[in-house]
Design an enzyme around this catalytic site. Structure first.
Site, short mmCIF file in Angstrom:
data_model
loop_
_atom_site.label_atom_id
_atom_site.label_comp_id
_atom_site.label_asym_id
_atom_site.label_seq_id
_atom_site.Cartn_x
_atom_site.Cartn_y
_atom_site.Cartn_z
N LYS A 112 0.83 -1.21 0.00
CA LYS A 112 0.00 0.00 0.00
C LYS A 112 0.86 1.26 0.00
CE LYS A 112 -4.01 -2.13 1.69
NZ LYS A 112 -5.23 -2.31 1.70
N LYS A 197 -5.29 -10.56 -5.21
CA LYS A 197 -6.45 -10.78 -4.34
C LYS A 197 -7.64 -9.91 -4.79
CE LYS A 197 -7.08 -8.71 -0.47
NZ LYS A 197 -7.10 -8.16 0.89
N LYS A 200 -11.35 -5.02 -1.71
CA LYS A 200 -12.45 -4.06 -1.79
C LYS A 200 -11.99 -2.64 -2.05
CE LYS A 200 -13.37 -4.43 2.93
NZ LYS A 200 -12.10 -4.12 3.57
N1 AQP Z 1 -10.06 -11.89 -1.57
C1 AQP Z 1 -10.23 -12.40 -0.36
N2 AQP Z 1 -10.29 -13.72 -0.18
C2 AQP Z 1 -10.48 -14.25 1.05
N3 AQP Z 1 -10.62 -13.51 2.17
C3 AQP Z 1 -10.58 -12.18 2.04
N4 AQP Z 1 -10.70 -11.17 2.94
C4 AQP Z 1 -10.58 -10.00 2.28
N5 AQP Z 1 -10.39 -10.20 0.96
C5 AQP Z 1 -10.38 -11.55 0.78
C6 AQP Z 1 -10.92 -11.35 4.35
O1 AQP Z 1 -12.01 -10.53 4.75
C7 AQP Z 1 -11.78 -10.06 6.08
C8 AQP Z 1 -11.93 -8.58 6.15
O2 AQP Z 1 -10.99 -7.98 5.28
P1 AQP Z 1 -10.49 -6.53 5.55
O3 AQP Z 1 -11.65 -5.63 5.73
O4 AQP Z 1 -9.50 -6.54 6.64
O5 AQP Z 1 -9.67 -6.06 4.36
P2 AQP Z 1 -9.65 -6.44 2.84
O6 AQP Z 1 -11.01 -6.66 2.32
O7 AQP Z 1 -8.60 -7.46 2.73
O8 AQP Z 1 -9.12 -5.09 2.33
P3 AQP Z 1 -8.69 -4.76 0.86
O9 AQP Z 1 -9.84 -4.80 0.00
O10 AQP Z 1 -7.49 -5.50 0.47
O11 AQP Z 1 -8.30 -3.35 0.90
P4 AQP Z 1 -8.21 -2.57 2.18
O12 AQP Z 1 -7.19 -3.34 2.97
O13 AQP Z 1 -7.71 -1.24 1.80
O14 AQP Z 1 -9.59 -2.55 2.70
C9 AQP Z 1 -10.38 -10.51 6.48
O15 AQP Z 1 -10.50 -11.66 7.28
C10 AQP Z 1 -9.75 -10.82 5.17
O16 AQP Z 1 -8.74 -11.82 5.32
#
Ligand code: AQP
Length: 332
Positions: A112, A197, A200
């Site tokens: 990031k 991955k 979001k």
């Molecule tokens: N693609 C994924 N596959 C499996 N598990 C996922 N999780 C997130 N993406 C996947 C799991 O969802 C939970 C909450 O995630 P988070 O809110 O900590 O963050 P994120 O969704 O992983 O965030 P992004 O989208 O990468 O971007 P940011 O970090 O900016 O919000 C966690 O248990 C995560 O493992």
């Protein structure tokens, strides 16, 4: 009874990855088998460039979706991180235990921070320290298990290190937690770039299925998913990431083993069609319940208020104990 804690960041609209990697298990298993807390970790959303109104909206939406996905306030505690001061209180103490080097090694920080620099922006100090805040989220509750997707494993590993170090230096204060991952779909990949991955906070795009996407949108995104150069359907995440991701999603939604499911398909087209229908079927009840809950915001607010009260009571004794153990004078 074991204690479970996990959270979700309001940095974007929740995705199928969030659901399959984390939320589904929280509602189907954890809330029934454990003393479970689930949190909208809004302070974490401030670590990158943010719009205050959007964070507020997304926080409300995430909480509503957690309830729509089946979290039951009679069975577990659902709350918003910033409503419970103990998280930030404990985070500072853990910053006095963590080292600069170990936080800089976190993959999410490195990715990031690099992306921010490419955009010409500046990297917030909180992006570096947020895994320590996440450790505080977990340790404040005497958590035994942290059910997360694979992307969060490194942060939970740091949490364990900090708990062990604190206990060794200042006396046993924290439970040392362990991570659990779902058997399948622990890392759902982007449909347009199956080596990354499904995240979001990525740019809105056809590679991400959002929990509130209309059925037609879901179908379109999955039918247009990037597949691999081969023709046969085989489960091989390294060599055939696109088709393997679809098999993981199908297995995550409809059950079964991705490698065995591969044998049932002769073409990519039929696999995509079934995967799309399985996702649409899975999301339907969540979307319907979300709509009902949106019409009853007083209920959602009440759940969050009560959840914060319960969480505060649970966290305070451990955080107070940590303040005493580290050498701070208790208030008279
Ligand atoms: N693609 C994924 N596959 C499996 N598990 C996922 N999780 C997130 N993406 C996947 C799991 O969802 C939970 C909450 O995630 P988070 O809110 O900590 O963050 P994120 O969704 O992983 O965030 P992004 O989208 O990468 O971007 P940011 O970090 O900016 O919000 C966690 O248990 C995560 O493992």
């Amino acid at each position: 009874m074991k204690r479970v804690f996990s959270g979700i960041k309001p940095t974007g609209h929740l995705t199928l990855g969030n659901y399959l990697g984390a939320m589904r298990r929280w509602s189907a298993v954890d809330q029934h088998e454990a003393d479970a807390l689930f949190c909208v970790v809004d302070l974490h959303a401030l670590t990158v460039d943010h719009d205050p109104g959007r964070v507020r909206r997304l926080s409300r939406q995430a909480a509503t979706l957690l309830l729509a996905a089946g979290l039951d306030p009679e069975l577990c505690t659902v709350f918003v991180q910033s409503h419970v001061d103990e998280h930030a209180r404990l985070s500072y103490l853990l910053e006095c235990v963590a080292t600069d080097g170990e936080t800089r090694r976190m993959i999410q920080y490195r990715e990031k921070a690099a992306a921010e620099r490419v955009r010409g922006g500046s990297v917030r100090l909180s992006l570096l320290t947020y895994p320590v805040l996440m450790a505080a989220d977990i340790l404040a509750y005497g958590t035994d298990e942290v059910p997360v997707g694979e992307d969060q494993a490194q942060h939970v590993e740091l949490t364990r290190d900090l708990a062990v170090r604190f206990n060794q230096r200042y006396g046993r204060t924290f439970v040392v937690p362990r991570t659990t991952h779902p058997g399948v779909a622990a890392r759902v990949m982007n449909l347009q770039d199956p080596t990354s991955k499904m995240g979001k906070s990525d740019d809105v795009g056809p590679g991400i299925v959002y929990l509130l996407d209309e059925p037609e949108v879901v179908r379109k995104k999955i039918m247009r998913a990037v597949t691999d150069s081969g023709r046969d359907v085989v489960y091989d995440p390294e060599g055939r990431p696109g088709v393997s991701n679809l098999l993981e999603i199908l297995a995550g939604c409809a059950g079964g083993d991705p490698a065995e499911l591969a044998g049932a398909y002769a073409t990519y087209g039929s696999l995509k069609k079934d995967t799309a229908e399985a996702v649409v079927e899975l999301l339907g009840p969540v979307q319907r319940r979300h709509k009902e809950l949106c019409a009853d915001s007083a209920y959602v607010e009440g759940v969050l208020r009560e959840g914060a009260g319960k969480a505060r009571e649970m966290a305070r004794p451990t955080v107070d104990a940590a303040y005493r153990a580290i050498g701070l004078l208790p208030p008279g």
